[in-house]
Design a protein around this motif. Structure first.
Motif, PDB file in Angstrom:
ATOM      1  N   LEU A  74      -4.424  78.023  21.951  1.00 36.75           N
ATOM      2  CA  LEU A  74      -3.822  79.347  21.908  1.00 36.75           C
ATOM      3  C   LEU A  74      -4.619  80.349  21.081  1.00 36.75           C
ATOM      4  CD1 LEU A  74      -0.073  78.411  21.469  1.00 36.75           C
ATOM      5  CD2 LEU A  74      -1.258  79.087  23.551  1.00 36.75           C
ATOM      6  N   ARG A  75      -5.682  79.912  20.436  1.00 36.49           N
ATOM      7  CA  ARG A  75      -6.424  80.810  19.554  1.00 36.49           C
ATOM      8  C   ARG A  75      -7.066  81.967  20.315  1.00 36.49           C
ATOM      9  NH1 ARG A  75      -9.018  76.440  15.582  1.00 36.49           N
ATOM     10  NH2 ARG A  75      -7.186  76.157  14.284  1.00 36.49           N
ATOM     11  N   ALA A  76      -7.677  81.708  21.460  1.00 36.49           N
ATOM     12  CA  ALA A  76      -8.357  82.760  22.214  1.00 36.49           C
ATOM     13  C   ALA A  76      -7.376  83.807  22.741  1.00 36.49           C
ATOM     14  CB  ALA A  76      -9.181  82.156  23.345  1.00 36.49           C
ATOM     15  N   PRO A  77      -6.246  83.433  23.371  1.00 32.86           N
ATOM     16  CA  PRO A  77      -5.315  84.480  23.824  1.00 32.86           C
ATOM     17  C   PRO A  77      -4.705  85.287  22.682  1.00 32.86           C
ATOM     18  CG  PRO A  77      -4.834  82.416  24.934  1.00 32.86           C
ATOM     19  CD  PRO A  77      -5.846  82.130  23.874  1.00 32.86           C
ATOM     20  N   ILE A  78      -4.420  84.642  21.571  1.00 36.05           N
ATOM     21  CA  ILE A  78      -3.859  85.372  20.429  1.00 36.05           C
ATOM     22  C   ILE A  78      -4.897  86.339  19.867  1.00 36.05           C
ATOM     23  CG2 ILE A  78      -3.062  85.099  18.050  1.00 36.05           C
ATOM     24  CD1 ILE A  78      -1.616  82.562  18.960  1.00 36.05           C
ATOM     25  N   ALA A  79      -6.154  85.905  19.779  1.00 37.13           N
ATOM     26  CA  ALA A  79      -7.214  86.785  19.283  1.00 37.13           C
ATOM     27  C   ALA A  79      -7.420  87.969  20.224  1.00 37.13           C
ATOM     28  CB  ALA A  79      -8.512  85.998  19.116  1.00 37.13           C
ATOM     29  N   ALA A  80      -7.321  87.745  21.520  1.00 38.41           N
ATOM     30  CA  ALA A  80      -7.477  88.844  22.482  1.00 38.41           C
ATOM     31  C   ALA A  80      -6.328  89.841  22.355  1.00 38.41           C
ATOM     32  CB  ALA A  80      -7.553  88.289  23.906  1.00 38.41           C
ATOM     33  N   ALA A  81      -5.110  89.337  22.178  1.00 36.19           N
ATOM     34  CA  ALA A  81      -3.955  90.234  22.026  1.00 36.19           C
ATOM     35  C   ALA A  81      -4.062  91.037  20.734  1.00 36.19           C
ATOM     36  CB  ALA A  81      -2.661  89.422  22.050  1.00 36.19           C
ATOM     37  N   MET A  82      -4.514  90.410  19.659  1.00 37.07           N
ATOM     38  CA  MET A  82      -4.665  91.123  18.394  1.00 37.07           C
ATOM     39  C   MET A  82      -5.761  92.177  18.495  1.00 37.07           C
ATOM     40  SD  MET A  82      -4.029  87.978  15.713  1.00 37.07           S
ATOM     41  CE  MET A  82      -4.990  88.699  14.454  1.00 37.07           C
ATOM     42  N   SER A  83      -6.855  91.870  19.177  1.00 44.29           N
ATOM     43  CA  SER A  83      -7.933  92.833  19.358  1.00 44.29           C
ATOM     44  C   SER A  83      -7.461  94.022  20.194  1.00 44.29           C
ATOM     45  CB  SER A  83      -9.132  92.152  20.022  1.00 44.29           C
ATOM     46  OG  SER A  83     -10.138  93.073  20.308  1.00 44.29           O
ATOM     47  N   ALA A  84      -6.675  93.761  21.239  1.00 44.85           N
ATOM     48  CA  ALA A  84      -6.141  94.849  22.062  1.00 44.85           C
ATOM     49  C   ALA A  84      -5.186  95.722  21.249  1.00 44.85           C
ATOM     50  CB  ALA A  84      -5.437  94.282  23.289  1.00 44.85           C
ATOM     51  N   ALA A  85      -4.374  95.107  20.393  1.00 41.27           N
ATOM     52  CA  ALA A  85      -3.447  95.875  19.559  1.00 41.27           C
ATOM     53  C   ALA A  85      -4.215  96.750  18.566  1.00 41.27           C
ATOM     54  CB  ALA A  85      -2.492  94.938  18.820  1.00 41.27           C
ATOM     55  N   VAL A  86      -5.306  96.235  18.007  1.00 37.08           N
ATOM     56  CA  VAL A  86      -6.116  97.021  17.068  1.00 37.08           C
ATOM     57  C   VAL A  86      -6.737  98.216  17.776  1.00 37.08           C
ATOM     58  CG1 VAL A  86      -8.248  96.956  15.704  1.00 37.08           C
ATOM     59  CG2 VAL A  86      -6.543  95.166  15.434  1.00 37.08           C
ATOM     60  N   ARG A  87      -7.241  97.997  18.995  1.00 33.40           N
ATOM     61  CA  ARG A  87      -7.824  99.117  19.744  1.00 33.40           C
ATOM     62  C   ARG A  87      -6.770 100.152  20.103  1.00 33.40           C
ATOM     63  NH1 ARG A  87     -12.622  96.992  23.585  1.00 33.40           N
ATOM     64  NH2 ARG A  87     -13.600  95.659  22.033  1.00 33.40           N
ATOM     65  N   TRP A  88      -5.593  99.706  20.533  1.00 37.52           N
ATOM     66  CA  TRP A  88      -4.520 100.636  20.883  1.00 37.52           C
ATOM     67  C   TRP A  88      -4.108 101.447  19.659  1.00 37.52           C
ATOM     68  CZ3 TRP A  88       0.488 101.504  19.384  1.00 37.52           C
ATOM     69  CH2 TRP A  88       1.232 102.337  20.208  1.00 37.52           C
ATOM     70  N   LEU A  89      -3.984 100.800  18.522  1.00 37.26           N
ATOM     71  CA  LEU A  89      -3.614 101.525  17.304  1.00 37.26           C
ATOM     72  C   LEU A  89      -4.696 102.520  16.889  1.00 37.26           C
ATOM     73  CD1 LEU A  89      -1.933  98.698  15.236  1.00 37.26           C
ATOM     74  CD2 LEU A  89      -0.851 100.766  16.093  1.00 37.26           C
ATOM     75  N   GLY A  90      -5.962 102.173  17.111  1.00 35.92           N
ATOM     76  CA  GLY A  90      -7.043 103.109  16.811  1.00 35.92           C
ATOM     77  C   GLY A  90      -6.977 104.351  17.691  1.00 35.92           C
ATOM     78  N   VAL A  91      -6.693 104.154  18.974  1.00 39.68           N
ATOM     79  CA  VAL A  91      -6.552 105.303  19.879  1.00 39.68           C
ATOM     80  C   VAL A  91      -5.333 106.132  19.478  1.00 39.68           C
ATOM     81  CG1 VAL A  91      -6.026 105.941  22.270  1.00 39.68           C
ATOM     82  CG2 VAL A  91      -7.766 104.217  21.793  1.00 39.68           C
ATOM     83  N   TYR A  92      -4.226 105.470  19.139  1.00 36.43           N
ATOM     84  CA  TYR A  92      -3.026 106.201  18.740  1.00 36.43           C
ATOM     85  C   TYR A  92      -3.262 106.981  17.449  1.00 36.43           C
ATOM     86  CZ  TYR A  92       1.832 107.320  17.864  1.00 36.43           C
ATOM     87  OH  TYR A  92       2.995 108.001  17.644  1.00 36.43           O
ATOM     88  N   ARG A  93      -4.060 106.434  16.555  1.00 34.81           N
ATOM     89  CA  ARG A  93      -4.379 107.139  15.315  1.00 34.81           C
ATOM     90  C   ARG A  93      -5.153 108.429  15.607  1.00 34.81           C
ATOM     91  NH1 ARG A  93      -7.676 103.704  11.214  1.00 34.81           N
ATOM     92  NH2 ARG A  93      -8.962 103.649  13.051  1.00 34.81           N
ATOM     93  N   GLU A  94      -6.072 108.385  16.585  1.00 33.84           N
ATOM     94  CA  GLU A  94      -6.831 109.580  16.950  1.00 33.84           C
ATOM     95  C   GLU A  94      -5.926 110.618  17.617  1.00 33.84           C
ATOM     96  OE1 GLU A  94      -9.870 109.871  15.842  1.00 33.84           O
ATOM     97  OE2 GLU A  94      -9.742 107.834  15.068  1.00 33.84           O
ATOM     98  N   VAL A  95      -5.017 110.173  18.482  1.00 34.61           N
ATOM     99  CA  VAL A  95      -4.069 111.090  19.123  1.00 34.61           C
ATOM    100  C   VAL A  95      -3.173 111.725  18.061  1.00 34.61           C
ATOM    101  CG1 VAL A  95      -2.069 111.175  20.677  1.00 34.61           C
ATOM    102  CG2 VAL A  95      -4.121 109.940  21.358  1.00 34.61           C
TER     103      VAL A  95
END
Length: 173
Positions: A82-103
Motif C-alpha cells: 500500500l505504500r505506493a498508492p498512499i504516496a501517490a495520493a499524498m503527492s496529489a493532495a500536496v499539489r492540489w493544496l499548492g494550486v489552491y494556495r495560489e488561487v
C-alpha cells in the motif's frame, strides 16, 4: 496442511437407464494442498510478547492487555503493497493544496481593489472558491480594528502550509 473438497456429483448414469435413488454413492472427497501466498502478501511474524509487556511497563500500565494485543496484531500486518498508492495520493493532495494556495493568493490580492465586479465571471468563481475557507479562518481569527483589518488570509496560508508539511514525504537519511 491439506484441505478437503467435497463434490456433490455422483457417477454418471449408464446409457439408457435412469439411476434409482438407492444407487446414489456418497460424495467424493479430494485432498488438495492449501495455496501459498506470495511473499509480499504474507504477514510478518508478530513481535515477541516480551516487547509488548515492556512497552506496557514503560507507559506505567496505562495500556491494558487488550490494547497491547491489538497493537501487536496491527503491527504484524504487512502494509508494503500500500505504500505506493498512499504516496501517490499524498503527492496529489500536496499539489492540489499548492494550486489552491495560489488561487487563494490571487483572491486575496484582488480583494484589495474595491472596484472589481465580484458578481461577474471569473471573479465570482474565484470568490466561490476562496470565501468558504476564508470564512472558516475568520472564525479562528476575526477581523481587528473595527473590522478594518482581516487577518484570516494569514491563518489560511499557515494552515495550508502546515498541511503541506505534514503530507510531504520526508527524505530518508
Amino acid at each position: 496442511m491439506y484441505g478437503l473438497l467435497t463434490s456433490p456429483c455422483t457417477r454418471a448414469p449408464l446409457p439408457g437407464a435412469l439411476p434409482s435413488p438407492s444407487s446414489r454413492l456418497p460424495p467424493r472427497t479430494l485432498a488438495l494442498p492449501y495455496p501459498r501466498l506470495p511473499r509480499s502478501l504474507r504477514a510478518s511474524p508478530p513481535p515477541p510478547r516480551a516487547a509488548a509487556e515492556a512497552a506496557s511497563s514503560v507507559l506505567g500500565g496505562l495500556l491494558s492487555s487488550p490494547l497491547t494485543t491489538l497493537e501487536v496484531g496491527l503491527r504484524s500486518i504487512n502494509l508494503a503493497p500500500l505504500r505506493a498508492p498512499i504516496a501517490a495520493a499524498m503527492s496529489a493532495a500536496v499539489r492540489w493544496l499548492g494550486v489552491y494556495r495560489e488561487v487563494l493568493l490571487v483572491g486575496v490580492l484582488l480583494s484589495w481593489f474595491p472596484n472589481i465586479p465580484w458578481d461577474r465571471q471569473p471573479f465570482s468563481a474565484l470568490r466561490d472558491l476562496c470565501d468558504p475557507f476564508l470564512a472558516l479562518c475568520r472564525e479562528v481569527m476575526p477581523p481587528v480594528f473595527g473590522r478594518k483589518l482581516d487577518l484570516s488570509p494569514l491563518v489560511a496560508f499557515m494552515a495550508i502550509d502546515i498541511i503541506i508539511m505534514i503530507l510531504r514525504p520526508q527524505p530518508r537519511m
